[in-house]
Structures are given as C-alpha cells and as structure tokens.
Scaffold this motif. Structure first.
Motif, PDB file in Angstrom:
ATOM      1  N   GLU A  10       0.824  -1.215   0.000  1.00  0.00           N
ATOM      2  CA  GLU A  10       0.000   0.000   0.000  1.00  0.00           C
ATOM      3  C   GLU A  10       0.858   1.265   0.000  1.00  0.00           C
ATOM      4  O   GLU A  10       0.558   2.214  -0.743  1.00  0.00           O
ATOM      5  N   ILE A  11       1.906   1.290   0.797  1.00  0.00           N
ATOM      6  CA  ILE A  11       2.754   2.480   0.832  1.00  0.00           C
ATOM      7  C   ILE A  11       3.429   2.695  -0.520  1.00  0.00           C
ATOM      8  O   ILE A  11       3.579   3.827  -0.997  1.00  0.00           O
ATOM      9  N   THR A  12       3.795   1.623  -1.174  1.00  0.00           N
ATOM     10  CA  THR A  12       4.417   1.713  -2.494  1.00  0.00           C
ATOM     11  C   THR A  12       3.411   2.222  -3.518  1.00  0.00           C
ATOM     12  O   THR A  12       3.719   3.093  -4.349  1.00  0.00           O
ATOM     13  N   ARG A  13       2.190   1.698  -3.464  1.00  0.00           N
ATOM     14  CA  ARG A  13       1.148   2.120  -4.401  1.00  0.00           C
ATOM     15  C   ARG A  13       0.853   3.615  -4.251  1.00  0.00           C
ATOM     16  O   ARG A  13       0.757   4.339  -5.246  1.00  0.00           O
ATOM     17  N   GLN A  14       0.721   4.062  -3.004  1.00  0.00           N
ATOM     18  CA  GLN A  14       0.410   5.478  -2.773  1.00  0.00           C
ATOM     19  C   GLN A  14       1.533   6.390  -3.272  1.00  0.00           C
ATOM     20  O   GLN A  14       1.266   7.446  -3.860  1.00  0.00           O
ATOM     21  N   LEU A  15       2.762   5.973  -3.047  1.00  0.00           N
ATOM     22  CA  LEU A  15       3.886   6.807  -3.491  1.00  0.00           C
ATOM     23  C   LEU A  15       3.940   6.889  -5.015  1.00  0.00           C
ATOM     24  O   LEU A  15       4.227   7.951  -5.581  1.00  0.00           O
ATOM     25  N   ILE A  16       3.654   5.795  -5.670  1.00  0.00           N
ATOM     26  CA  ILE A  16       3.638   5.806  -7.140  1.00  0.00           C
ATOM     27  C   ILE A  16       2.530   6.727  -7.641  1.00  0.00           C
ATOM     28  O   ILE A  16       2.717   7.488  -8.601  1.00  0.00           O
ATOM     29  N   GLU A  17       1.367   6.676  -6.993  1.00  0.00           N
ATOM     30  CA  GLU A  17       0.261   7.556  -7.372  1.00  0.00           C
ATOM     31  C   GLU A  17       0.638   9.031  -7.227  1.00  0.00           C
ATOM     32  O   GLU A  17       0.189   9.880  -7.993  1.00  0.00           O
ATOM     33  N   GLU A  18       1.463   9.312  -6.215  1.00  0.00           N
ATOM     34  CA  GLU A  18       1.890  10.688  -5.957  1.00  0.00           C
ATOM     35  C   GLU A  18       3.111  11.077  -6.799  1.00  0.00           C
ATOM     36  O   GLU A  18       3.768  12.075  -6.523  1.00  0.00           O
ATOM     37  N   LYS A  19       3.419  10.251  -7.815  1.00  0.00           N
ATOM     38  CA  LYS A  19       4.511  10.524  -8.754  1.00  0.00           C
ATOM     39  C   LYS A  19       5.908  10.386  -8.110  1.00  0.00           C
ATOM     40  O   LYS A  19       6.859  11.041  -8.507  1.00  0.00           O
ATOM     41  N   TYR A  20       5.982   9.504  -7.121  1.00  0.00           N
ATOM     42  CA  TYR A  20       7.284   9.180  -6.537  1.00  0.00           C
ATOM     43  C   TYR A  20       7.759   7.838  -7.087  1.00  0.00           C
ATOM     44  O   TYR A  20       6.953   6.982  -7.487  1.00  0.00           O
ATOM     45  N   LYS A  21       9.068   7.674  -7.104  1.00  0.00           N
ATOM     46  CA  LYS A  21       9.650   6.379  -7.446  1.00  0.00           C
ATOM     47  C   LYS A  21      10.379   5.854  -6.211  1.00  0.00           C
ATOM     48  O   LYS A  21      11.516   6.245  -5.930  1.00  0.00           O
ATOM     49  N   PRO A  22       9.727   4.970  -5.445  1.00  0.00           N
ATOM     50  CA  PRO A  22      10.332   4.509  -4.196  1.00  0.00           C
ATOM     51  C   PRO A  22      11.434   3.472  -4.415  1.00  0.00           C
ATOM     52  O   PRO A  22      11.366   2.655  -5.335  1.00  0.00           O
ATOM     53  N   LYS A  23      12.434   3.533  -3.563  1.00  0.00           N
ATOM     54  CA  LYS A  23      13.456   2.492  -3.474  1.00  0.00           C
ATOM     55  C   LYS A  23      13.473   2.017  -2.031  1.00  0.00           C
ATOM     56  O   LYS A  23      13.573   2.825  -1.104  1.00  0.00           O
ATOM     57  N   LEU A  24      13.350   0.721  -1.856  1.00  0.00           N
ATOM     58  CA  LEU A  24      13.221   0.149  -0.522  1.00  0.00           C
ATOM     59  C   LEU A  24      14.578  -0.324  -0.002  1.00  0.00           C
ATOM     60  O   LEU A  24      15.303  -1.052  -0.681  1.00  0.00           O
ATOM     61  N   TYR A  25      14.899   0.089   1.226  1.00  0.00           N
ATOM     62  CA  TYR A  25      16.122  -0.354   1.909  1.00  0.00           C
ATOM     63  C   TYR A  25      15.719  -1.150   3.148  1.00  0.00           C
ATOM     64  O   TYR A  25      14.998  -0.659   4.013  1.00  0.00           O
ATOM     65  N   PHE A  26      16.200  -2.381   3.221  1.00  0.00           N
ATOM     66  CA  PHE A  26      15.970  -3.176   4.430  1.00  0.00           C
ATOM     67  C   PHE A  26      17.076  -4.221   4.556  1.00  0.00           C
ATOM     68  O   PHE A  26      17.716  -4.602   3.575  1.00  0.00           O
ATOM     69  N   ASN A  27      17.324  -4.636   5.784  1.00  0.00           N
ATOM     70  CA  ASN A  27      18.367  -5.620   6.063  1.00  0.00           C
ATOM     71  C   ASN A  27      17.790  -7.023   6.175  1.00  0.00           C
ATOM     72  O   ASN A  27      16.620  -7.197   6.526  1.00  0.00           O
ATOM     73  N   ARG A  28      18.619  -7.994   5.906  1.00  0.00           N
ATOM     74  CA  ARG A  28      18.202  -9.387   6.082  1.00  0.00           C
ATOM     75  C   ARG A  28      17.825  -9.625   7.542  1.00  0.00           C
ATOM     76  O   ARG A  28      18.485  -9.147   8.451  1.00  0.00           O
ATOM     77  N   ASP A  29      16.779 -10.395   7.726  1.00  0.00           N
ATOM     78  CA  ASP A  29      16.332 -10.730   9.073  1.00  0.00           C
ATOM     79  C   ASP A  29      16.407 -12.240   9.226  1.00  0.00           C
ATOM     80  O   ASP A  29      15.892 -12.975   8.376  1.00  0.00           O
ATOM     81  N   VAL A  30      17.048 -12.692  10.288  1.00  0.00           N
ATOM     82  CA  VAL A  30      17.238 -14.130  10.473  1.00  0.00           C
ATOM     83  C   VAL A  30      16.490 -14.565  11.724  1.00  0.00           C
ATOM     84  O   VAL A  30      16.971 -14.403  12.825  1.00  0.00           O
ATOM     85  N   GLN A  31      15.308 -15.099  11.568  1.00  0.00           N
ATOM     86  CA  GLN A  31      14.576 -15.631  12.707  1.00  0.00           C
ATOM     87  C   GLN A  31      13.606 -16.704  12.232  1.00  0.00           C
ATOM     88  O   GLN A  31      14.019 -17.807  11.972  1.00  0.00           O
ATOM     89  N   VAL A  32      12.344 -16.355  12.077  1.00  0.00           N
ATOM     90  CA  VAL A  32      11.319 -17.361  11.797  1.00  0.00           C
ATOM     91  C   VAL A  32      11.035 -17.464  10.303  1.00  0.00           C
ATOM     92  O   VAL A  32      11.299 -16.549   9.534  1.00  0.00           O
ATOM     93  N   GLU A  33      10.460 -18.598   9.909  1.00  0.00           N
ATOM     94  CA  GLU A  33      10.157 -18.836   8.501  1.00  0.00           C
ATOM     95  C   GLU A  33       9.119 -17.836   7.976  1.00  0.00           C
ATOM     96  O   GLU A  33       9.109 -17.517   6.794  1.00  0.00           O
ATOM     97  N   TYR A  34       8.278 -17.333   8.852  1.00  0.00           N
ATOM     98  CA  TYR A  34       7.315 -16.301   8.463  1.00  0.00           C
ATOM     99  C   TYR A  34       8.055 -15.112   7.861  1.00  0.00           C
ATOM    100  O   TYR A  34       7.637 -14.550   6.841  1.00  0.00           O
ATOM    101  N   GLY A  35       9.153 -14.722   8.504  1.00  0.00           N
ATOM    102  CA  GLY A  35       9.944 -13.595   8.018  1.00  0.00           C
ATOM    103  C   GLY A  35      10.606 -13.886   6.687  1.00  0.00           C
ATOM    104  O   GLY A  35      10.725 -12.996   5.828  1.00  0.00           O
TER     105      GLY A  35
END
Length: 517
Positions: free
Chosen positions: A88-113
């Motif tokens: 949803e956050i990505t969709r809204q930013l695109i609608e607002e004429k933004y080009k998002p780039k996502l930064y996140f680190n690897r997470d090592v815990q549960v299979e859900y993640g």
C-alpha cells in the motif's frame, strides 16, 4: 512522466543509526527518506512471544525515534500485515509521482519472516522498482563453512558504516494505519506492565552498556560469566538483548573491544586481554548460530537428526510430565540452583549461559521432557530471546548435536552449587526458603522437614543413568548412520566435531598460559 525518487528505510532487527548499512546508503546524496517500522500483529500472537522482549523492542523504537528527531526526522510506526503495508505504501507513493526504493536488512529468525521478505522482493521486482537488501550483521550469502571463519573476521575488521550527518525529510502525507507511541503502549499494555525492568532498550542504552563494560566490568569475564551471582551483577556484558535487536552492531562491539585490548597490551595486562578475547569468542559463537539458522531455519523446531524424533517430540506432555514441567517453570524442583535460575528467568527475563545450559540438561535428560517445551518457555521470558541461539542450544544440551563425539554433558546441579555459587549469594537471593542454611546443609538437604522448600522431583543419579543411556544409544544410531552413508551430512558432522575440539584445545592452552603469568 517525471517521478521523484524517495527512499523507504524499513527498520526491523537493526534499531540503530550507527554502523547500519541501510541507514548510510538510504540517506546518501541528500535523498528524501521515510524511516518506518511495521507493527505486524502476527509477531505479537505467536507462541514464542516474550513480554520482556516486546517491552525492550518498544523502548528501542522510542529511542530510535528520538535519535531520528535529532536530524529533524522521525520514526513512522505503521500497523498491519507487513506485505500489505509495503504494498500500500508503495502504491500510494507511485500515485503521488514518486519512485520509491526500498532499503531493508536481512532478518534471520522465523520462517514467516523468510516468506515475507521473498514476497516483498517479488513485489518490487514485478513493479520494476529498486531495492537494497543489506546486512545487519555478518552473513554468508552462500553456505561455505570452510570459509566462514575467515570471511567473518574480514567483515568485522572492515570500517563501520558512517552515521548520517543529515536526513532529508520529505513533505508527504501517507494514508496508512499509523500508530503513535502512546497508542502503542496502550494497545499492547500487557507487554508494557512489568514490576521491574532490568534491561532497557535503545541504541543510547546499548552504547552506555558497552562503555561501562569496557571501562572495567570486563575484568575476569572469562571465569565470571559462569558464576550466576556475578553475572547478575553485570560481570558479563549484558549486551545480549541489544545484539538481538540490533541496537548496536556486533562489528561495533568487536572493534571497540579490540581497541580496548590493544590499550591493555601496552599496559601489560594479559589476564584482562584474555577476558576480552574470551568475550570476542562468544561474540563469534553468537554470530555462527545466526548463520546456521539463516541456511537451516527448520532447526528452530525440528530435531537436528531424525533418530531423536522418537524421544524428543512436540506432542503434549503426559500428566506426570506436566507436573514435572510445572515444577521446573515455577522453580520448585527441589534442586536449589535450578530453582534459583528459573525464578531469576521469570523475574529478570535473563540467565547467564551456564545456568541456561544446566537447566536445559536437567529438563531434557533428568526429567525426560522434550527440548521443544523448554525452549518455548525460555522464549516466553528471555529479554534476549533469539531462536538462532536458544533453540539450537536446547538441542545441544539435550544431547542431540555433535553425535560423532561419544560423550555429551549432563550437569550435576548440586555440584554446580559448590563450583559456581559456593557462598550461596545467588541461591539466597532467589530462594528465600533456604536462607540461613549452610552449603553442606543445602547439599545434604538438611532443610527437609523444617523448611517449605520442596523435595527433589526426580532422582538425579537414577535419571542421569537411565535417560542418559537412551540418549547415548540414539547418538550411537546417528553416528553409525552418518559413517555408513558418508556424504555432506557426515562431512558437516566431522567439521562440527573438529571445531568444538579445536576451540577447547585452544582455550585450554590460552588459559594455562594466563594462569602462569
């Protein structure tokens, strides 16, 4: 169509601004940055949740928000399923004429993640959007155990990522379910309400804790870490929850510890140097557990070797074992050091490593209760609870791992009183019923009949022999199969055995050298 770049800075288990790859990269070149954390309800409903851990997390988020505010930014708290929120956050930013780039680190815990991160990567690839998947701590991308040791130290010696000098705050309004810190504490108040807080979360606290450790608390670490009373008095680093939530990086801890050791070398203090070396070894062991879980997430809940499935199982406990398990959890086993440790766990959300191991062996070997139940209980209370360490250590203490070794350890709780708590400070602190009794009286159970303290729930010598024999036979089955089949599993078992043996040979050699000084 003109689009404006914007960087999404997604914090997870890396709640710091210093030595954080995604923070440095996302804030570079004055790019507009939206820092956020997602309160995913799934994590607050699963069986292994821990009250002390959630409070530590919320405190860490609050501290991160405060540190971001020093740059004119803030931490946005979003609530909902992580995949849905990111979509949803990505969709809204695109609608607002933004080009998002996502930064996140690897997470090592549960299979859900693991499944969540794969879905999010697929989302960004399908939208033809950039993302950067960074490292919060060292991890090999490909499983190569022979190179792990060398690559680990190469990473730890690299320069840390720079803290940003400024953060470009975009003027944008998100139509998303946000939550304030006040609302967060109210909604999850059952995690927040505790009688006493022993470990406070946040990068600010992590830096202070590391500083006080290196100022002097580290002295004697190599022997004090196994003494429960001294460990409770902060003879150990007490950094474990900070490392679990990434309020400091292992690289920062490693490098500052190494610098302190160099100072001690010029002061000719070999025992102090040895203490810091022992601490860095523990740091490496911690990261090696993380690496193992990254490649083999199933070991968090499955026996490492299937031969143990007939003995260690997730099945419900019989009425008799339920009674034993209840006594164990409440610190009413009749074994003073076990009971003191279990009461400490419920009150502090923490135990030193030696007591964790001793209690785990007592439950699995002497009580014959599967490690699955004990591991879950630990995770329900530990402020530093980490599946990579906790559940694998439970398998180790249950006698499952390192099957090529013909021996495994079964701790004697009463002998450990004499070795680890000879002045009874730890036992007196947590077991009121035994105050006033001497060490010989406690060892000989002279309090029986005149104290409310319970009698032992099991015959330690008998259960050690009977159940220990069962574990020995299962280990023999594994060993015979591995040798017969050969292959990668056998090579892995050989490497594990050699690693353990070399480690203890080296430690013994170094310790003898230090004792000679």
């Amino acid at each position: 169509m003109t689009t404006n770049p914007i960087h999404l800075l997604w914090f997870r288990r890396d709640l710091r601004l210093t030595d954080n790859e995604i923070v440095t990269l996302a804030t570079a070149n004055n790019a507009p940055v939206l820092p956020f954390f997602i309160i995913d309800p799934w994590f607050y409903q699963w069986a292994d949740i821990g009250k002390a851990r959630v409070r530590f997390l919320f405190e860490s988020l609050e501290d991160l928000d405060c540190n971001l505010q020093n740059f004119g930014s803030r931490l946005i708290l979003l609530e909902g399923n992580s995949i849905d929120v990111l979509q949803e956050i990505t969709r809204q930013l695109i609608e607002e004429k933004y080009k998002p780039k996502l930064y996140f680190n690897r997470d090592v815990q549960v299979e859900y993640g693991i499944d969540r991160d794969k879905a999010i990567i697929d989302l960004y690839e399908n939208l033809n959007l950039d993302f950067h998947l960074g490292l919060s701590t060292f991890l090999q991308a490909q499983d190569n155990r022979s190179q792990w040791f060398q690559e680990y130290y190469s990473y730890q010696r690299q320069s840390t990522f720079l803290t940003p000098e400024s953060i470009n705050v975009p003027l944008i309004s998100l139509r998303l379910p946000q939550i304030t810190f006040t609302e967060l504490k109210h909604k999850y108040h059952h995690f927040w309400s505790t009688n006493k807080v022993y470990f406070r979360g946040g990068e600010t606290q992590a830096q202070a804790m590391l500083g006080s450790f290196l100022e002097g608390r580290f002295n004697g670490y190599h022997w004090k870490l196994s003494r429960p009373w001294l460990a409770q008095q902060k003879a150990t680093s007490h950094l474990s929850p900070h490392l679990a939530f990434g309020t400091t990086s292992t690289r920062t801890v490693y490098q500052r510890t190494k610098m302190r050791a160099e100072e001690l070398k010029t002061e000719n203090q070999p025992k102090a140097e040895f203490s810091l070396k022992a601490f860095r070894d523990r740091l490496r062991w911690r990261d090696s557990f993380t690496q193992r879980l990254y490649f083999y997430p199933e070991i968090a809940y499955k026996n490492r070797y299937p031969e143990f499935d007939e003995w260690y199982t997730l099945e419900s406990l019989s009425p008799q074992k339920q009674e034993l398990f209840h006594a164990f959890k409440e610190g009413l086993t009749g074994f003073p050091l076990v009971d003191a440790s279990m009461r400490q766990l419920k009150a502090m959300g923490w135990m030193n490593f030696r007591m964790r191991a001793m209690c785990a062996t007592f439950l699995t070997i002497n009580c014959g209760i599967s490690w699955h139940h004990g591991a879950k209980h630990y995770m329900n209370y530990l402020v530093d609870g980490d599946l990579a360490i906790n559940n694998w250590q439970w398998q180790m203490q249950a006698g499952i791992t390192n099957p090529l070794s013909e021996t495994f350890r079964i701790y004697n709780p009463n002998k450990n009183i004499q070795d680890k708590d000879p002045y009874l400070k730890f036992i007196y602190y947590w077991v009121d019923e035994l105050r006033g009794y001497s060490l010989p009286e406690i060892i000989q159970a002279k309090y029986a009949g005149s104290s409310s303290y319970p009698q032992p729930i099991v015959d330690w010598s008998y259960t050690r022999k009977a159940n220990g024999k069962i574990i020995s036979q299962l280990r023999k089955k594994v060993r015979e199969r591995l040798i017969l089949e050969g292959g990668e599993e056998y090579k892995s078992a050989v490497a594990a055995k050699e690693t353990v043996e070399k480690y203890w040979q080296y430690k013994d050699k170094e310790y003898k050298k230090i004792k000679g000084n």
